[in-house]
Structures are given as C-alpha cells and as structure tokens.
Design a protein around this motif. Structure first.
Motif, short mmCIF file in Angstrom:
data_model
loop_
_atom_site.label_atom_id
_atom_site.label_comp_id
_atom_site.label_asym_id
_atom_site.label_seq_id
_atom_site.Cartn_x
_atom_site.Cartn_y
_atom_site.Cartn_z
N PRO A 28 -10.74 4.08 -2.21
CA PRO A 28 -10.98 5.44 -2.72
C PRO A 28 -11.99 5.46 -3.88
CG PRO A 28 -8.62 5.01 -2.50
CD PRO A 28 -9.32 3.70 -2.33
N VAL A 29 -11.97 4.42 -4.69
CA VAL A 29 -12.92 4.34 -5.81
C VAL A 29 -14.34 4.19 -5.30
CG1 VAL A 29 -13.58 2.97 -7.83
CG2 VAL A 29 -11.15 3.34 -7.32
N ILE A 30 -14.51 3.32 -4.30
CA ILE A 30 -15.83 3.07 -3.73
C ILE A 30 -16.39 4.34 -3.10
CG2 ILE A 30 -17.04 1.83 -1.88
CD1 ILE A 30 -16.47 0.17 -4.35
N VAL A 31 -15.56 5.01 -2.32
CA VAL A 31 -16.00 6.23 -1.64
C VAL A 31 -16.30 7.33 -2.66
CG1 VAL A 31 -15.29 8.05 -0.05
CG2 VAL A 31 -14.74 5.67 0.47
N THR A 32 -15.45 7.47 -3.67
CA THR A 32 -15.67 8.47 -4.71
C THR A 32 -16.98 8.24 -5.44
OG1 THR A 32 -13.28 8.71 -5.03
CG2 THR A 32 -14.71 9.52 -6.79
N ALA A 33 -17.32 6.96 -5.66
CA ALA A 33 -18.56 6.62 -6.37
C ALA A 33 -19.79 6.71 -5.48
CB ALA A 33 -18.46 5.22 -6.95
N THR A 84 -2.74 5.03 -6.24
CA THR A 84 -4.10 5.03 -5.69
C THR A 84 -4.78 6.38 -5.89
OG1 THR A 84 -3.10 5.53 -3.54
CG2 THR A 84 -3.68 3.24 -3.96
N GLN A 85 -4.01 7.45 -5.69
CA GLN A 85 -4.61 8.78 -5.86
C GLN A 85 -5.03 9.01 -7.31
OE1 GLN A 85 -1.72 7.92 -4.47
NE2 GLN A 85 -1.00 9.39 -2.94
N SER A 86 -4.20 8.56 -8.24
CA SER A 86 -4.51 8.77 -9.66
C SER A 86 -5.71 7.95 -10.09
CB SER A 86 -3.29 8.40 -10.52
OG SER A 86 -2.18 9.20 -10.19
N ILE A 87 -5.82 6.73 -9.60
CA ILE A 87 -6.97 5.90 -9.96
C ILE A 87 -8.26 6.51 -9.43
CG2 ILE A 87 -8.08 3.66 -9.55
CD1 ILE A 87 -5.33 2.38 -9.65
N ALA A 88 -8.23 6.98 -8.17
CA ALA A 88 -9.42 7.61 -7.60
C ALA A 88 -9.81 8.86 -8.38
CB ALA A 88 -9.16 7.96 -6.13
N VAL A 130 -6.70 -11.23 -1.31
CA VAL A 130 -7.46 -10.35 -2.20
C VAL A 130 -7.84 -9.05 -1.48
CG1 VAL A 130 -9.57 -10.09 -3.55
CG2 VAL A 130 -8.34 -12.27 -3.56
N ILE A 131 -8.31 -9.18 -0.25
CA ILE A 131 -8.74 -8.00 0.51
C ILE A 131 -7.57 -7.06 0.73
CG2 ILE A 131 -9.54 -7.22 2.77
CD1 ILE A 131 -11.29 -9.73 2.86
N LEU A 132 -6.44 -7.58 1.17
CA LEU A 132 -5.30 -6.73 1.49
C LEU A 132 -4.68 -6.11 0.25
CD1 LEU A 132 -3.69 -8.92 4.27
CD2 LEU A 132 -4.80 -6.71 4.57
N MET A 133 -4.76 -6.80 -0.89
CA MET A 133 -4.22 -6.24 -2.12
C MET A 133 -5.16 -5.23 -2.75
SD MET A 133 -2.61 -9.66 -3.85
CE MET A 133 -2.59 -8.88 -5.45
N ALA A 134 -6.47 -5.54 -2.71
CA ALA A 134 -7.44 -4.72 -3.44
C ALA A 134 -7.93 -3.52 -2.64
CB ALA A 134 -8.63 -5.59 -3.85
N SER A 177 0.84 -1.21 0.00
CA SER A 177 0.00 0.00 0.00
C SER A 177 0.86 1.25 0.00
CB SER A 177 -0.91 0.00 1.23
OG SER A 177 -1.76 -1.12 1.23
N TYR A 178 1.96 1.21 0.78
CA TYR A 178 2.87 2.35 0.79
C TYR A 178 3.45 2.60 -0.59
CZ TYR A 178 7.26 4.86 1.37
OH TYR A 178 8.29 5.76 1.22
N MET A 179 3.85 1.52 -1.27
CA MET A 179 4.40 1.66 -2.62
C MET A 179 3.37 2.29 -3.57
SD MET A 179 4.18 0.03 -5.84
CE MET A 179 3.66 -1.65 -5.51
N LEU A 180 2.12 1.82 -3.50
CA LEU A 180 1.08 2.38 -4.37
C LEU A 180 0.86 3.86 -4.10
CD1 LEU A 180 -1.59 -0.50 -4.23
CD2 LEU A 180 0.02 -0.01 -6.08
N SER A 181 0.86 4.21 -2.83
CA SER A 181 0.65 5.62 -2.47
C SER A 181 1.85 6.47 -2.82
CB SER A 181 0.34 5.71 -0.97
OG SER A 181 0.18 7.05 -0.57
#
Length: 438
Positions: free
Chosen positions: A353-358, A306-310, A343-347, A297-301
């Motif tokens: 952020p996508v779910i909350v944005t939607a 993650t920010q760009s996908i959201a 799956v949960i920890l990766m996804a 998660s740190y790497m993605l952030s």
C-alpha cells in the motif's frame, strides 16, 4: 492503542520472536495469535485455521514445488559442471574468458535451477579450483561465484518472484519478464568488475587460459543444450499463452527429470528419491511460510495496521524517493538476517500500500526488492552463499570470501540506482509482451 504505535510494537515483537530461533512460519503464527488474542479476543482465533489453509487454496502455488523439482533434478547431476566446461571451451579466447565463463555459467544455471545455494555449489565446485589453479586472486574466484549464485532469485523462472506475485496478487508472468533485463544488467556489471579486477592484478596470463579444438567445443553441447531448450520452452509456453505458469512448471519438471535420467543416468531409485525428498522438504517449508504469512497479514489488516500506515505515508510531505531510500535500507537490513521468502511475505502486506500510494510500480518494486535480497545472500551475518562457498573451498578464509564479494554488492547497489533512474529496464519487457498494466 493507536494503530501506528501498535505497528511498532508488532514489528518489535516479530523481530524478537524470530531472533529467538524458532522457524519463520511458527514465529509468524505466534505473533499473529498473540496480538489477535490481546486486541480482538480469543474468539478471533477461530478464523486462523480457515485463513491458514485458505491461503494455500491457490492454483498458482503449484508452480512452486514444480519449479523446485525442476531445479533439484538439475542440481543433482553434473549439469552445472558441464555447463561451466562448455562455456570455458567456447570463451577460452575471450579476454578474461575463465571468469566470464563462471559468471555466465552461474547465470544460466540460476535460470535452470532458480536456487542461489545450488548455483554456488554446482558452479563453484568446478570454477573456484580452476580459477585458483590459473592464478586468479582468491577474492575474485570466491566472490564472483558467490555473487553469481544470487542471480537464481532474479532470473526467471524464480521461486522468489512467484512468492511475491502470490503475496501481492501480481501477475507472475509480468514478474518473470521484469527480471530478465535487470538480471542481464547484473551479469554485465559482475563481468565488468571481474575483468577490471583481473586486469588490475597485472598477470597477463589470466586473460588467456588455453585453446580447444572445434571437436572439443561441440562434443560438450549435447549434454547442455537440452536443459537450455527446456527453459526456453517453459518461457515460450508461458508467454505464448499456451499454458499457465503452474502447468508449464509441471511439464518442465517432468522433462528435467527425464533428461537427467537419460543423459546423466539418474536411474537409481535412491537418487530419484533424494531429489523428490529434498524438493518436498523445501516446498513444504515455503508453503508453510506462505500460509503463516497469510495469518500475519490478516492480523495486520484486522488491527488496521496496514491501512493506518498507508494513510500516514499519504499525509507525509516527503519526497517519494527519500521514502524509497528508507524502504531500501529497511529491506537491506531485513535481508541480512532473514531468507528472501520470509522478508517478502512479511514485508509485502505493509509495503505494497505504501508503494502504490507513493506512485511506484509494484512490478518494478519487485525487482528492487529482489536485488536487496540478493545483497543479503552475500552479506553477514546470515549470508548463505558465503557459507556455501566456504564449504566448497574451506582453505579460503571467510573474510577473504566476504571482501571478494563486497565489490559485487556495490554492483548491485549501482543496479538499483540505474533501475531508479531508468525504471523501463524492468518494466519495458513486461509492457511490450503483455501490454501496459491496468
């Protein structure tokens, strides 16, 4: 490189690494370290140990090994067989009582153990031979147990829900409550299909399996009720504000061990050692994945993925339900190949952020995600529950087990649709008990 393009590259590399056969935790660390070195330099690795161990510095994580010990102490005894036998005796006069007994036993044992494979093994050893002996089709006998076992990751207390709560910083209490009515909904749908399939076979003998005296009905209860009281006590302590989830899990684990020792004579130190050893192994595996997922998660952030996908999702002119449909397809495919915790920890870091944005409720989404993971447990190529059932009844072909479980997959898909149409099925109880989420 553009963050969205980079996200696709990360996804591809992660899939390739995990499919190479390395463990999930090691695979996540390899991918994280590789991308941090390439895009942030070698010095970025200095933070990895701090993030790795810092992710485990969470009091809520204590609930995981405690609930696992709680489930292992139950699974190591005849509690599953006694639970099945008790329901069979009390439901014998109900039409289709035997298959209802199996599914009811799966639901209750799942609530006690929180483990899908353990539920399949404990109830299947008694239920499958009994149903086959009484003429139930092999597909119904095997499929109902395989599907009933999946309830272990939805009905509280659920280790999967704890992992989701930690990954998304959601209330574990709310997540547990959110799984109650959807879990009961799935039990009802499973029972409805089983009764329909049984009646369709045309054998009226399957709808009534015998009689028991009142003495026989009551004599089995003292072996079953203590475990059920522990579950109710744990939930009461948690939602009554008496203790935290971690504290109630510790007390529940201790009480389950004591009852296993008193009722089932689990005095042998070797038997107790096996319970603790297996619990430790499973707990370390889950905690290692959680720690590695923290680095991932740190790497993605750090790479702004993650920010760009959201942001990208927010700019899309697409119906949010089409988006939810696409997410469900993604989760379904991921669940075919990876265990639910992975799956949960990766996804979660990407999807939240996508779910909350939607505009979707993260608590409601936890139930949707979990049901998708349940489908993965009875679907090839991994389909852990299918192989557990095949190990219990090796003379039933894997194809027959799979075909018998497919109608229950349809029941789960129907449950997801009902939750989309009526989200209150998942959110009403948490809101009523704990107040509306802020």
């Amino acid at each position: 490189m553009d963050p969205l393009t980079l996200s696709g590259l990360v996804a591809l590399c992660t899939i390739l690494v995990l499919f190479s056969g390395v463990s999930v935790a090691i695979g996540l660390l390899i991918v994280s370290a590789g991308f941090l070195i390439v895009f942030d330099g070698v010095r970025s690795l200095e933070l990895m140990p701090e993030i790795l161990f810092g992710k485990l510095d969470n009091f809520a994580l204590l609930a995981i090994p405690m609930f696992i010990i709680m489930g292992s102490s139950i699974a190591s005894t005849r509690a599953g067989a006694d639970l099945y036998e008790a329901l069979e005796r009390w439901l014998t006069r109900v039409p289709g009582g035997l298959v209802i007994s199996n599914l009811g036993a799966c639901a209750l044992f799942a609530a006690m153990s929180g483990s899908s494979p353990a539920t399949c093994a404990a109830i299947g050893k008694m239920g499958i031979p009994e149903m086959r002996k009484r003429g139930y089709p092999d597909g119904v006998a095997a499929g109902s147990i395989a599907a009933g076992g999946t309830l272990g990751i939805l009905i509280p207390p659920s280790v999967t829900m704890i992992v989701y709560g930690i990954a998304t910083e959601s209330s574990i209490g709310r997540l547990f409550l959110a799984g109650v009515f959807p879990g009961l909904l799935l039990v009802g749908l499973f029972m409805a299909w089983s009764l329909y399939s049984t009646a369709r076979s045309g054998d009226r003998n399957l709808l009534n399996v015998g009689t028991y005296t009142w003495r026989e009905k009551f004599e089995i209860l003292p072996r079953v009720l203590p475990f059920l009281f522990i579950i109710l006590g744990v939930l009461y302590a948690m939602y009554g504000g008496i203790a935290t989830p971690s504290e109630t899990a510790a007390v529940g684990a201790l009480l389950c061990l004591i009852i296993a020792m008193v009722i089932y004579k689990l005095w042998n130190p070797r038997d107790l050692w096996v319970v603790l050893k297996d619990s430790t192994r499973e707990s370390v595996m889950i905690l290692f994945i959680i720690a590695a997922a923290g680095v991932f998660s740190y790497m993605l952030s750090s790479l702004f993925i993650t920010q760009s996908i959201a942001e990208w999702i927010g700019t899309l002119d697409v119906n949010r339900w089409w988006l939810m449909g696409a997410i469900n397809v993604f989760l379904l495919i991921a669940g075919f190949f990876l265990p639910p915790v992975a799956v949960i920890l990766m996804a979660a870091p990407i999807l939240l952020p996508v779910i909350v944005t939607a505009g979707f409720d993260p608590i409601w989404f936890a139930v949707i995600l979990t049901i998708n993971m349940e489908i993965g447990l009875i679907s090839p190529p991994v389909g852990l529950n299918l192989y557990v059932i095949n190990g219990i009844a090796p003379d039933i072909p894997l194809k027959t087990i799979l075909m018998g479980s497919l109608p229950f997959v349809a029941c789960m898909v129907l449950a997801i649709l009902l939750l989309c149409l009526f989200p209150g099925i998942a959110t009403w109880l948490p809101d009523m008990v704990m107040g509306p989420a802020i």
